[in-house]
Design an enzyme around this catalytic site. Structure first.
Site: not given
Ligand code: GLY
Length: 313
Positions: A182, A233-234, A211
């Protein structure tokens, strides 16, 4: 000491074991990109641009770099297609814009910004988001823009393993934490305004229509001048269930923590409740930069109070 007249900026480009960053050359490639994006952001803020402008521009530049899982470097879903999510938030008035499941758009973060400024809504998805992009005159890019040989090979591998794969998964045995791709950018301008932007291609071989957290206000992104700007992010599902970015802001407003303590407490909560996988970057109201992650590494960088540029894993 008051830091009213200074600016701060942070970006991230994914968290995980970063098994793909095995050699010095690859590591330098990532860190140089982070530094270059931060220098662009610095220029915007020094020329009087807003935190919102800096966050949007830095996120767009990260989307334009194929090494990151967003924009042109987005991973492929189970149908071999790119479906991207992005959101942006302005800490001045809590205005926000988000898009989910968009295709053929080079910079989903710019579409999210248009949703914020040109529509009466916060989030648009799929075909509706694409029609809105057309309405705003945003150019569509062909599928070939995203279909790099690396991304096709990564999807084939995930299909062979019959699993959802996270970006840059090792080809060896699965490790506990892989790289969760991300990108994110957060900023504080000299007027004390905060903004946050997050964008992603999601996870490899994900179900069509999945999503993640990145476009969900409070989960993958949050900004409020009264507390902080945060980008995550993750593994998206972990951030959605913990509403982690808003949780960090709440620790500041309701528990009286500073942004650094709130970031640490937020990640501890994320780990304790969910064994959550990933990390966050945070800028407090005073411009102080913090980060925390449960993975082995997180690609990130920062400029605190207009000082030198840092980039690290
Ligand atoms: N953090 C981005 C996703 O899991 O889509």
């Amino acid at each position: 000491m008051s830091q009213t007249g200074t600016y701060s900026l942070m970006v991230h480009g994914g968290a995980g074991a970063l098994d793909n960053v095995k050699d010095e050359k690859t590591a330098v490639r990532y860190l140089e990109s982070i530094r270059s994006v931060l220098e662009h952001g610095r220029e915007i803020l020094e020329l009087g641009g807003s935190a919102l402008q800096a966050a949007e521009t830095c996120a767009s530049l990260l989307e334009d770099d194929p090494v990151f899982n967003a924009g042109c470097g987005s991973v492929l879903n189970e149908n071999g297609k790119v479906e991207m999510d992005a959101a942006i938030m302005d800490g001045r008035d809590l205005s926000a814009g988000a898009v989910a499941g968009v295709e053929n758009i080079a910079n989903p973060i710019q579409l999210a910004r248009l949703v914020m400024s040109e529509s009466e809504h916060v989030m648009l998805i799929g075909e509706g988001a694409m029609r809105f992009a057309d309405h705003c005159g945003m150019e569509r890019v062909p599928e070939s823009y995203f279909l790099t040989p690396d991304r096709i090979a990564q999807l084939e591998e995930a299909r062979l393993k019959h699993k959802i794969m996270l970006d840059h998964d090792s080809t060896e045995e699965d490790t506990e934490d892989q790289k969760y791709g991300t990108i994110g950018a957060i900023a504080r301008d000299p007027q004390g305004n905060l903004a946050a932007a997050t964008s992603t291609g999601g996870i490899v071989n994900k179900r069509m229509g999945r999503v993640g957290d990145s476009p969900i206000i409070g989960a993958g992104v949050y900004a409020d001048n009264e507390t902080c700007a945060v980008s995550a992010t993750g593994y998206g599902e972990d951030f959605m269930r913990s509403v982690l970015c808003k949780t960090i802001a709440d620790f500041i407003s309701m528990k009286g923590m500073d942004a650094e303590a709130a970031t640490k407490a937020g990640i501890e909560y994320f780990h304790r409740k969910l064994k959550g996988r990933g990390g966050v970057i945070t800028i407090g109201q005073d411009g102080k930069c913090s980060s925390a992650f449960t993975t082995k590494k997180m690609i990130h960088g920062w400029i605190e109070h207009g000082a030198e540029t840092h980039a690290r894993f």
